[in-house]
Enzyme design. Structure first.
Site: not given
Ligand code: CP
Ligand code: NVA
Length: 291
Positions: A100, A127, A130, A210, A250, A278
């Site tokens: 990430r 993502h 997701q 989101d 998400c 997930r």
């Molecule tokens: N949806 C998602 O990626 O959640 P987290 O940021 O908690 O991993």
């Molecule tokens: N769009 C959000 C998604 C979190 C799971 C972010 O990037 O923070």
């Protein structure tokens, strides 16, 4: 495929296989237990996470693999050591690495310098894990190829991956975003993009939103609250969708901003099934890349 970096670069046939495998793993978890015994998977985080961290660590464990969780506080990607050198080292220990990051370019660098599969656990561009869980959740409701999916909110990483996944599987994708927050042009091909949430949601089978402010954009939060103020998914907006429409997010959700309690807790909200998926989706990704 060697990596799982974006939905946009995943062949539609491969995405279909991943959705099928996600639902198969969900239906028959015991059949896949131990499929990756003796393998090691790195999980690297430059941003906070609840679902991704836990689902990936537990998913690897359920397949018999070891998960090594790394925080950027210890690795210092690009500061303590270049991304390329981190990649060259991790490939000597691990069978796959999932990350990430802030900048998608870091994932590309990792992929270029590591001979092991690299998985995107969220970048500024996409993502994809997701989106795999998202389309699997939609498939539990109706075939994605027959579904009209309306995403209301920021044209961000989640919107990009969702749009790419829904269109790849033959579904119909609409995005309603405020002016200036539309998805990137390469993710808008074959997508109906509008600035009117009600127009996007009309008759839709799936309504998705989101957060308005993604991780790393915190200094824009005030301006975004104003810019998105017509884009809350409330019961009135959800009421424009099909009578049996489901709601997806998400997560994490900011209740009272992009979605109301009434929609989050609606009988047709599937957000916690989606979160569960997930786990199954990440197991499918690991099996696809490593088994
Ligand atoms: N949806 C998602 O990626 O959640 P987290 O940021 O908690 O991993
Ligand atoms: N769009 C959000 C998604 C979190 C799971 C972010 O990037 O923070």
């Amino acid at each position: 495929m060697k990596d799982f970096l974006t939905i946009a670069t995943t062949e539609p046939s491969e995405l279909s296989e991943l959705v099928e495998l996600t639902l198969a793993v969900k239906a028959q978890a015991e059949r896949y237990g131990g499929a990756l015994t003796g393998r090691s998977v790195g999980l690297f985080f430059m941003k906070p996470s609840t679902r991704t961290r836990v689902s990936c660590e537990v998913g690897a464990h359920q397949l018999g693999a070891q998960a090594v969780v790394l925080k950027n506080e210890e690795v210092g990607l690009g500061e303590r050591e270049s991304a390329a050198d981190v990649a060259r080292v991790l490939e000597r220990y691990l069978d796959a690495v999932a990350l990430r990051v802030f900048e998608h370019a870091d994932l590309v660098t990792m992929s270029e310098h590591a001979d092991i599969p690299v998985v995107n656990l969220l970048s500024d561009l996409e993502h994809p894990c997701q989106a795999l869980a998202d389309v699997a959740t939609i498939a539990e409701h109706k075939p994605v190829s027959d579904a009209v999916v309306a995403y209301v909110g920021d044209g961000n990483n989640v919107a990009h991956s969702l749009a790419a996944a829904v269109t790849a599987l033959g579904g119909s994708m609409r995005v309603a975003a405020p002016e200036g927050y539309e998805p990137a042009s390469q993710y808008s091909v074959g997508v109906t993009v509008t600035n009117d949430p009600a127009e996007a949601v009309a008759g839709a089978d799936v309504v998705y939103t989101d957060v308005w402010t993604s991780m790393g954009q915190e200094e824009q939060a005030g301006a975004r609250l104003t810019d998105f103020n017509r884009f809350t998914v409330d019961e009135a907006l959800f009421g424009h969708a099909a009578d049996d429409a489901i709601f997806l997010h998400c997560l994490p959700a900011h209740r009272g901003q992009e979605v109301t309690d009434g929609v989050m807790d609606h009988p047709r909200s599937r957000v916690f099934d989606q979160a569960e998926n997930r786990l199954h989706a990440f197991k499918a990704v690991l099996l696809h890349l490593l088994a």
